[in-house]
Scaffold this active site. Sequence first.
Site, PDB file in Angstrom:
ATOM      1  N   SER A 252      -1.406 -15.937  -0.017  1.00 48.58           N
ATOM      2  CA  SER A 252       0.070 -15.962  -0.197  1.00 48.58           C
ATOM      3  C   SER A 252       0.861 -17.216  -0.177  1.00 48.58           C
ATOM      4  CB  SER A 252       0.587 -15.328  -0.206  1.00 48.58           C
ATOM      5  OG  SER A 252      -0.032 -14.239  -0.821  1.00 48.58           O
TER       6      SER A 252
ATOM      7  N   ALA B 189      -0.219 -14.994   4.963  1.00 48.24           N
ATOM      8  CA  ALA B 189       1.511 -15.195   5.072  1.00 48.24           C
ATOM      9  C   ALA B 189       1.440 -13.951   5.536  1.00 48.24           C
ATOM     10  CB  ALA B 189       1.841 -14.982   3.622  1.00 48.24           C
TER      11      ALA B 189
ATOM     12  N   HIS C 157       6.692  -8.353  -2.280  1.00 48.35           N
ATOM     13  CA  HIS C 157       6.316  -9.878  -2.330  1.00 48.35           C
ATOM     14  C   HIS C 157       7.168 -11.438  -2.980  1.00 48.35           C
ATOM     15  CE1 HIS C 157       1.929 -11.547  -3.279  1.00 48.35           C
ATOM     16  NE2 HIS C 157       2.829 -12.031  -4.061  1.00 48.35           N
TER      17      HIS C 157
ATOM     18  N   ASN D 239       8.474 -13.519   6.329  1.00 53.42           N
ATOM     19  CA  ASN D 239      10.550 -12.862   6.812  1.00 53.42           C
ATOM     20  C   ASN D 239       9.717 -12.283   8.348  1.00 53.42           C
ATOM     21  OD1 ASN D 239       7.200 -11.528   5.262  1.00 53.42           O
ATOM     22  ND2 ASN D 239       8.027  -9.719   6.530  1.00 53.42           N
TER      23      ASN D 239
ATOM     24  N   TYR E 244      -6.735  -4.499  -0.434  1.00 55.66           N
ATOM     25  CA  TYR E 244      -6.124  -3.404  -1.041  1.00 55.66           C
ATOM     26  C   TYR E 244      -6.317  -3.391  -2.283  1.00 55.66           C
ATOM     27  CZ  TYR E 244      -2.718  -7.453  -1.422  1.00 55.66           C
ATOM     28  OH  TYR E 244      -1.849  -8.828  -1.650  1.00 55.66           O
ATOM     29  N   GLU E 245      -6.647  -4.228  -2.782  1.00 54.74           N
ATOM     30  CA  GLU E 245      -6.685  -4.616  -4.488  1.00 54.74           C
ATOM     31  C   GLU E 245      -7.836  -3.851  -5.436  1.00 54.74           C
ATOM     32  OE1 GLU E 245      -7.254  -8.910  -5.683  1.00 54.74           O
ATOM     33  OE2 GLU E 245      -6.414  -9.574  -3.672  1.00 54.74           O
TER      34      GLU E 245
ATOM     35  N   HIS F 235      -1.684 -16.399  -5.679  1.00 57.29           N
ATOM     36  CA  HIS F 235      -3.315 -17.007  -5.306  1.00 57.29           C
ATOM     37  C   HIS F 235      -4.068 -17.801  -6.653  1.00 57.29           C
ATOM     38  CE1 HIS F 235      -3.767 -14.997  -1.147  1.00 57.29           C
ATOM     39  NE2 HIS F 235      -2.677 -14.233  -1.973  1.00 57.29           N
TER      40      HIS F 235
ATOM     41  N   MET G  23      -2.217  -8.190   5.450  1.00 54.72           N
ATOM     42  CA  MET G  23      -2.564  -7.972   4.724  1.00 54.72           C
ATOM     43  C   MET G  23      -4.058  -8.134   4.460  1.00 54.72           C
ATOM     44  SD  MET G  23      -0.115  -5.755   1.928  1.00 54.72           S
ATOM     45  CE  MET G  23       1.832  -5.817   2.221  1.00 54.72           C
ATOM     46  N   SER G  24      -4.443  -9.473   5.499  1.00 53.97           N
ATOM     47  CA  SER G  24      -5.430 -10.183   4.667  1.00 53.97           C
ATOM     48  C   SER G  24      -5.933 -10.704   6.642  1.00 53.97           C
ATOM     49  CB  SER G  24      -5.468 -10.848   4.274  1.00 53.97           C
ATOM     50  OG  SER G  24      -4.411 -12.432   4.988  1.00 53.97           O
TER      51      SER G  24
ATOM     52  N   HIS H  38      -8.104  -9.311  -1.098  1.00 57.38           N
ATOM     53  CA  HIS H  38      -7.933  -8.226  -0.429  1.00 57.38           C
ATOM     54  C   HIS H  38      -8.260  -6.945  -0.252  1.00 57.38           C
ATOM     55  CE1 HIS H  38      -4.569 -11.998  -1.013  1.00 57.38           C
ATOM     56  NE2 HIS H  38      -4.532 -11.430   0.625  1.00 57.38           N
TER      57      HIS H  38
HETATM   58  N1  HPA Z   1       4.020  -7.520   6.031  1.00 53.85           N
HETATM   59  C1  HPA Z   1       2.717  -7.262   5.871  1.00 53.85           C
HETATM   60  N2  HPA Z   1       2.152  -8.440   5.412  1.00 53.85           N
HETATM   61  C2  HPA Z   1       3.038  -9.072   4.747  1.00 53.85           C
HETATM   62  C3  HPA Z   1       4.044  -9.227   5.149  1.00 53.85           C
HETATM   63  C4  HPA Z   1       4.587  -8.346   6.356  1.00 53.85           C
HETATM   64  O1  HPA Z   1       5.219  -8.445   6.944  1.00 53.85           O
HETATM   65  N3  HPA Z   1       4.530 -10.398   5.168  1.00 53.85           N
HETATM   66  C5  HPA Z   1       3.893 -11.309   4.499  1.00 53.85           C
HETATM   67  N4  HPA Z   1       2.914 -10.326   3.419  1.00 53.85           N
END
Ligand code: HPA
Length: 264
Positions: free
Chosen positions: A25, A107, A238, A226, A79-80, A55, A202-203, A77
């Site tokens: 991402s 990310a 996001h 973050n 989750y999609e 993306h 998440m990947s 991903h």
């Molecule tokens: N959690 C999950 N996926 C992420 C995060 C997070 O804090 N930051 C960027 N992708």
Amino acid sequence: MSKSAEIVRARAGDEPVRLGLILGSGLGHLAGKVEGVAIPYTDLPGFPHVGVSGHNPNLVVGTLEGARVAVFGAREHYYENGRADAMRVPLECLKALGAEALIATNAAGSLRPDIRPGDLMLLSDHINFSGLNPLIGEKTDARFVPMTTAHDVGLREALRESAEAVGVALPTGVYAWYSGPSFETPAEIRAIKILGGDAVGMSTVPEVILARFLGLRVAAISTITNMAAGMSDEQISHEHTKAMAPLGAAKLERVLRHYLRGMA
Ligand code: HPA
């Protein structure tokens, strides 16, 4: 040979690819720096139709810093669509194009106070916190993939040397895969911390498993966007991920360019 690899060769030439790169991402701009041919995923049978903003669903095959690469501008991903093996066909295609190795990027949120937004983290290992696996349903005995050194020792060392050479800090840590798409709760982050996770995202984990299944060497780098849930007052979203990813992306690009120069 895979149908998608045939199409790629017809458009981008027969010269074997050395390395695959999956861009996470907010990291997609690197695909535009490759001198080569961009092929939309929609032209490649079995490639995912990616719908996550931030993306860029093209496969770019060409040269970056003198090395022949295949850059995946986007991933699907879990989750999609609930498919842990969504990147299987793209990685089979990469293998058929001759690649020996894959570098996956993503990310992620940090659980470590010393690894901050804008920093990079090289994955020393991962925790499959989701319990899902892209090889469920695979019928051959090849499915029993050893994961003891899934994150390739030599590749990691080379990336660390490149980071040092270009003056980018590249701490190492353990990445935990959380299915998403909702972010984690603070309690889940505390649980991941107890289990030994340093970053969460998440990947990537399904791709590492698939790459090892296919016999590709693999390494992965997170760009920290973050602090993980409950670790700071910042709102996790996001939008925030996309806004913060470019901070790490510039560092990531320097590391990868140096690594590719060494490969060429
Ligand atoms: N959690 C999950 N996926 C992420 C995060 C997070 O804090 N930051 C960027 N992708």
